[in-house]
Enzyme design. Structure first.
Site, short mmCIF file in Angstrom:
data_model
loop_
_atom_site.label_atom_id
_atom_site.label_comp_id
_atom_site.label_asym_id
_atom_site.label_seq_id
_atom_site.Cartn_x
_atom_site.Cartn_y
_atom_site.Cartn_z
CB SER A 33 -0.74 -0.09 1.38
OG SER A 33 -1.55 -1.07 1.12
CD GLU A 34 3.56 0.11 -3.31
OE1 GLU A 34 2.40 0.24 -3.36
OE2 GLU A 34 4.07 -0.65 -3.62
CD GLN A 70 12.15 -5.55 -1.66
OE1 GLN A 70 12.50 -6.42 -2.63
NE2 GLN A 70 11.61 -6.20 -0.59
CG ASP A 93 10.27 1.15 -11.47
OD1 ASP A 93 11.27 0.68 -10.80
OD2 ASP A 93 10.38 1.44 -12.70
CG HIS A 147 10.94 -4.31 -11.42
ND1 HIS A 147 9.58 -4.21 -11.84
CD2 HIS A 147 11.11 -5.50 -10.53
CE1 HIS A 147 8.99 -4.98 -10.83
NE2 HIS A 147 9.89 -5.65 -10.05
#
Lengths: 348, 326
Positions: free
Chosen positions: B61-62, B84, B87, B131
């Site tokens: 849940s960025e 991580q 993006d 990524h």
């Protein structure tokens, strides 16, 4: 929260103050045009902020949407500072840099903002800090039914429930997100949205302000014992979505609907409950409120704008706090990598 | 000063360890931070030292997590949120651009937002378009937000400590491809204040300004150029917001030639900002038009044959310098 239940007079006073402040500011807004920012008045929705103001403690924090004047005042914000903020003056609560839409009083613990869903999500962090520090108090967040169209509200509800944070979520459901009704926006209902996260869901309306106060006290008490509570308050906005001028010409809601709501004004209902005997007391209160608003406007008009230097000053500080001062700064130490050149200690 | 050979990843871990030991209000959260591998080694074992209340795994849940960081920071804690991949942080654009970066400003200058967001730029092994992006320029564009791009282990450790203790929000951009780079790093806690470029090499013929993962390539290019009698002055920016233009101007006034190396899109990038400012302020010192060495305006391909064509290296940097000196 105090063990004593606030009196009908206290609730009425707070509601009346909010109502009159809004009405008088609406009158003053045009054609003077000195309050040069979008303003979202809360006429018809005073019961909830008034009730919350009588229930919350100073150490609690409140994150609201942009229809926030009642909440700002009820949480202890200064009327003078609020009005000065609309006038863009340096004495404003945000030094003239936020206007009505991001009104805040950091000392009183009220924050608001213009982007729907944001305050609710940030409130989760505030509650997290309480839990982390094992400190007292609650974090309350008030949002409109429109906020529940935003994905981040579900992230917020999930996190608050998952981490069992000391939070009260209050949904002011006035039926409209600006000018759009629920049929266009919502599949399903609000209740099941909250219950999906295991939240304690309650629903009421603001027709009987004392009953609402009771419901708010109940919800507040429950948070401390049982975790997050989601309280929906069905209400109705009498005034326009934005600005002082009625927006009924936009035809977004039935005229009968508005008329029925105005005819059943909960402020009037509470006034009636106080009885004829309260007449003199009410008149005195009306006079006091009128004077304080007039004073706030007068002060705002005559006080200075912020200096232009505030633009840069307020944007960034490039400072670091406390402990950092004890840790050596090696910015001038140009170490080299992978065993190549030797490090130079002299600054370039 | 006592030092120890430390990798970039270990240095990040050491910086976090120092920050958490110094101040109990620091906490670390994000996907995998309490895992056995500890986000490529950068958070390894911290949960054992500081406990799960201070180092914890999270839902995906960025935006919600970034908002949590904002609320916690406003309340006086010092959150470190870990993504991580750079993006993934884009889910949080509203919180960053509409709340965090402008929070101090709309408070009239009194509020602080002492949070750090760590993002990792992927590279290689077919990371691909979703990524491997580095949108550091987007974030540097926002007033009120600090953007850090460490290129070495020693810098990573010190800059991270500064980020955590800064009163203002910081985006800490890490290059995955540098995680195994090692150097001697001071073992005691230290910081590196923002807005001061690291002078990696002294030279008089051309100024190479670099940042993040292009720094080793810039140094290799300089070695190559040295053999041809061209001496390069290398400035490693360390932070792009604040941006140390004073060091860049001083270097360009001496050499008259500028090549900016950016591990990202040069179009609308930090390199374009630097070229613009040098043209505005030091135009009369320039002996040749300044140049950028950066990514082509397309996406990192997953096919390994194309991947090597996508990323510029020492050869391209040296070629640009030679062209200028010719």
């Amino acid at each position: 929260m105090s063990a004593d239940i606030p009196s009908p007079w206290e609730l009425f006073s707070s509601m009346l103050k909010i109502r009159r402040v809004e009405e008088l500011l609406m009158e003053e807004y045009h054609p003077a045009d000195e309050m040069r920012c979008p303003v979202h008045f809360c006429v018809g929705q005073e019961a909830m902020p008034a009730a919350l103001g009588l229930v919350m403690n100073p150490e609690d924090t409140l994150f609201t949407h942009y229809r926030s004047h009642g909440y700002f005042l009820a949480k202890g914000g200064s009327l003078d500072a609020m009005v000065a903020e609309f006038y863009g003056k340096d004495s404003g609560s945000n030094r003239g840099l936020a206007g009505s839409m991001e009104l805040a009083d950091h000392a009183a613990g009220h924050y608001s903002g213009a982007i729907v869903g944001g305050p609710m999500a940030i409130a989760v962090g505030d509650a997290f800090a309480r839990k982390y520090r094992k400190s007292e108090g609650l974090t309350v967040t008030v949002f409109g039914d429109g906020s529940l169209d935003e994905g981040v509200s579900y992230e917020a509800m999930n996190l608050a429930s998952l981490y069992r944070l000391p939070m009260l979520f209050v949904c002011e459901d006035n039926g409209y997100a600006a000018h759009t009704g629920p049929a266009t926006r919502r599949s399903g209902d609000i209740e099941n949205r909250a219950k999906a996260f295991g939240m304690d869901y309650r629903e009421t309306d603001d027709k009987d302000p004392m009953a609402l106060l009771d419901a708010v006290r109940d919800a507040y008490q429950s948070v401390a014992d049982n975790g997050p509570v989601f309280l929906t308050v069905n209400t109705y906005r009498f005034c326009a979505h934005v600005g002082p001028t009625p927006d009924e010409a936009l035809n977004y809601r039935p005229a009968e609907e508005l008329a029925a709501a105005v005819a059943d004004d909960s402020l009037q209902r509470l006034r009636t409950d106080l009885g004829e005997d309260a007449g003199a007391r009410v008149a005195t209160l009306e006079e006091q409120i009128a004077q304080s608003v007039e004073q706030a406007i007068r002060k705002a008009k005559s006080s200075p704008f912020p200096a232009k230097s505030l633009l840069g000053e307020a944007a960034a500080s490039n400072t670091a706090a406390g402990l950092i001062q004890q840790v050596p700064d090696l910015a001038d130490f140009s170490a080299f990598t992978a065993g190549q050149q030797e490090a130079k200690l002299e600054p370039y | 000063m006592e030092t120890s050979e430390t990798s970039y990843a270990e240095a990040i871990r050491a910086g976090l360890d120092d920050a958490m030991r110094l101040d109990p209000s620091v906490f670390i959260f994000g996907i995998g931070v309490d895992g056995v591998s500890g986000v490529f080694g950068t958070t390894k074992g911290l949960v054992d030292t500081y406990g799960p209340e201070r180092v914890f795994d999270t839902p995906i849940s960025e935006q919600g997590l970034t908002a949590l960081a904002a609320g916690a920071a406003n309340a006086g804690l010092r959150p470190v949120l870990v993504h991580q991949r750079f993006d993934f942080s884009l889910y949080a654009m509203d919180q960053i651009a509409n709340w965090i970066s402008l929070w101090r400003y709309i408070s009239g200058g009194i509020a602080t937002m002492p949070l750090t967001i760590r993002v990792i730029v992927g590279k290689g092994w077919g990371q691909g378009a979703q990524h491997a992006k580095s949108l550091h320029a987007w974030f540097a564009h926002l007033p009120g937000l600090q953007v850090v791009m460490p290129a070495t282990p020693a810098d990573a450790k010190g800059l991270l400590v500064q980020s955590v203790f800064s009163d203002d929000p910081t985006l800490f951009v890490e290059a995955r491809s540098l995680f195994s780079m090692t150097e001697d790093v001071p073992t005691e806690p230290y910081r590196i204040s923002f807005g001061k470029a690291a002078h990696r090499r002294f030279g008089n013929d051309v100024s190479i300004v670099t940042m993040g993962s292009m720094t080793p390539a810039a140094i290799d290019a300089a070695e190559e150029l040295e053999r041809d009698g061209i001496s390069a002055d290398i400035l490693d920016l360390r932070t792009i917001a604040p941006l140390d233009m004073a060091s860049v101007f001083a270097s360009v006034r001496r050499t008259g030639r500028l090549v900016v190396c950016e591990p990202g899109w040069g179009f609308m990038g930090v390199s374009s900002e630097i070229l613009a400012q040098v043209t505005e302020e030091a135009h009369s010192s320039l002996l040749a038009a300044p140049m950028r060495v950066s990514w082509p305006q397309t996406y990192s391909p997953t096919s390994s044959a194309l991947e090597s064509a996508f990323y510029p290296g020492a050869d391209q940097i040296a070629a640009a310098c030679r062209k200028m000196v010719a």
